[in-house]
Write an enzyme that holds these catalytic residues in place. Structure first.
Site, PDB file in Angstrom:
ATOM      1  N   CYS A  44      44.482  37.588  42.058  1.00  0.00           N
ATOM      2  CA  CYS A  44      45.784  38.114  42.601  1.00  0.00           C
ATOM      3  C   CYS A  44      45.575  39.917  43.387  1.00  0.00           C
ATOM      4  CB  CYS A  44      46.931  38.654  41.769  1.00  0.00           C
ATOM      5  SG  CYS A  44      46.296  38.867  39.739  1.00  0.00           S
ATOM      6  N   GLU A  77      51.294  34.016  49.662  1.00  0.00           N
ATOM      7  CA  GLU A  77      49.970  33.711  48.708  1.00  0.00           C
ATOM      8  C   GLU A  77      49.423  33.003  49.393  1.00  0.00           C
ATOM      9  OE1 GLU A  77      48.437  35.882  45.004  1.00  0.00           O
ATOM     10  OE2 GLU A  77      49.579  33.927  44.151  1.00  0.00           O
TER      11      GLU A  77
END
Length: 501
Positions: free
Chosen positions: A283, A384
């Site tokens: 992340c 993402e």
């Protein structure tokens, strides 16, 4: 034949009664190496009950004794570094250095937690009101649950969650990712060797049917989650509604702003490292670059050059620079994202599809991919992807670039590459990112500071690690004391506020 794994309960490995399992592959070879049980609801409940039973004794253990267990654990992580690194590499696919870093981050969190005697210290003030003294203590709460993702088998469960939780005097049930459970299971047994009592730390995996037992059980006091934004929002709302403390660390789409004065060679190298480390499955990866127009063409050319030079190979060969993604399904997902980027009109200047490694043809390999001329309307630049895909957007100037970055619904990390102190300072002031890098591609702070995502990258009030982590795993208790002198002992008159004003 694949090994059938056991879950960890009361300081021993226990065979599950389930008939459902997660497949654990070696991403470098594509071979099935183990099967992780999807524990039954009764087994999940037993783990929570075990942690609840252990809480009374463990919370009453003096912090200095708890810190000794953590210190022992820190030394065991050092002793077993190569073993744990190999387990991590074989179950996740990170290259050797990245897998070792995963273990080192678990060690870092453990070292932080071993200073619990200082970290849990409260505050005091004599004569807070005349003759009245107040002391603030920090105390443990009870059972906590950790819900962890596949991408950091050591750092997240055994660096971010377990060390501070148990050092503060709580007990914990870790639900680890079914695809990458082996590193955490091995570390759990090292905690036994370090002197942790039975029931304080239990490790299992389960499917969705077992999750309500973890996040809604009345004895569970708090939940720490790392994963997708959609699931994190559900966990946050459900657990909070059940009266739990919750911290949910979720998705990201970190951006780097590259200004015209950036040091081109070093900047390109930093971006490649940040974008493709751990195959982009983190992340705090750097999947998006916003380049000022004056430097954009040169920067893209340099990144293509560096990307093509990355050595792709099995995770446990020490000269590998880019290992495989963790599963065949994830490889398919990333491939579909690349195809979507092409359909959306992004310019594919480096294509990582159809990547194979000689001798490891069944592995889940993807080469580095770069899209240029990505716009804000393209989902490939907004969402993402969690793979080795880098998107390049272009901006007119600093203000335009910052605007593009802050338009993202995520705000985990943000980076600027520049040699200009003024713009660096302005960037720090006005970026939405919670973790900011100035010429630092992966601005993850060491564990003494919080992992501080913002916007839809985090749900909760207290982040993990740092002082926030101590506050999350403890509650404060204020004690006000007053002693009577001989004259006051004879008095029957007491102020309405009794010394509190």
């Amino acid at each position: 034949m694949a090994e059938v794994l056991k879950y960890y309960l009361n300081n021993k490995y226990v065979e599950s009664k389930t008939d459902k399992f997660y497949d654990v592959y070696n991403p470098s070879t594509g071979e099935l190496q183990a099967k992780m049980p999807r524990c039954t609801t009764d087994e999940v409940k037993a783990a929570v009950e075990s942690a609840h039973k252990a809480y009374a004794g463990w919370s009453a253990t003096p912090p200095i004794k708890r810190s000794q267990v953590l210190f022992n654990m820190r030394n065991l992580l050092d002793k077993h570094m190569d073993e744990l690194t190999m387990i991590c590499a074989k179950e996740h696919g990170k290259n050797w250095a990245e897998s070792q870093g995963d273990i080192l981050k678990a060690k870092e969190g453990t070292e932080h937690a071993s200073g619990i005697c200082n970290l849990m210290m409260g505050d005091s003030l004599m004569d807070a009101s005349k003759g009245y003294d107040t002391v603030l203590y920090r105390e443990p709460l009870g059972v906590f649950v950790g819900l962890t993702p596949f991408n950091f088998p050591a750092m997240i469960p055994m660096g971010w969650m377990a060390p501070l939780c148990i050092a503060c005097g709580n007990t914990m049930v870790l639900k680890v990712a079914g695809a990458t459970p082996m590193t955490a299971l091995r570390i759990a047994d090292l905690y036994r060797e370090a002197g942790l009592p039975e029931g304080v730390l239990n490790v299992l995996s389960c499917d969705r049917s077992g999750v309500p037992e973890l996040i809604q059980n009345p004895v569970v006091r708090g939940v720490s989650f790392v994963g997708s934004t959609s699931v994190g929002l559900h966990v946050y709302s459900t657990a909070a509604a059940a009266g739990k403390r919750v911290q949910c660390l979720t998705e990201a789409k970190n951006h780097a702003l590259v200004l015209n004065d950036a040091a081109l060679d070093r900047t390109a190298a930093g971006i490649i490292n940040a974008a493709y480390g751990c195959a982009g499955e983190r992340c705090m990866a750097l999947p998006t670059v916003v380049a000022e127009e004056g430097i954009a063409d040169k920067l893209v050319a340099k990144m293509i050059e560096l990307g093509k030079k990355l050595k792709i190979g099995p995770a446990y060969e020490k000269d590998t620079q880019l290992g495989p993604v963790y599963s065949a399904d994830h490889k398919k997902s990333v491939t579909e994202w690349i195809e979507k980027g092409v359909q959306e009109g992004a310019k594919l200047v480096l294509d990582g599809r159809d990547c194979t490694v000689k001798g490891f043809e069944k592995g889940f390999y993807m080469g580095p991919t770069i899209f240029d001329h990505v716009t804000e309307e393209m989902s490939v630049g907004r969402e993402e992807i969690f793979g080795p895909v880098l998107c390049v957007k272009r901006c007119k100037n600093f203000a335009h670039g910052l605007e593009i970055m802050n338009n993202s619904r995520f705000a985990n990390g943000s980076v600027i590459y520049t040699q200009n102190g003024y713009y660096a300072r302005e960037f720090v002031r006005y970026t939405d990112g919670g973790m900011v890098g100035i010429n630092v591609g992966i601005p993850v702070p060491v564990g003494y500071f919080p992992f501080a995502g913002h916007k839809q990258s985090f749900f909760g009030d207290l982040h993990c690690l740092g002082k926030d982590g101590i506050r999350f795993y403890t509650e404060s208790k204020c004690v006000t004391t007053h002693w009577f002198d001989e004259e006051e002992m004879k008095s029957t008159k007491v102020s309405t506020w009794d010394g509190t004003i």
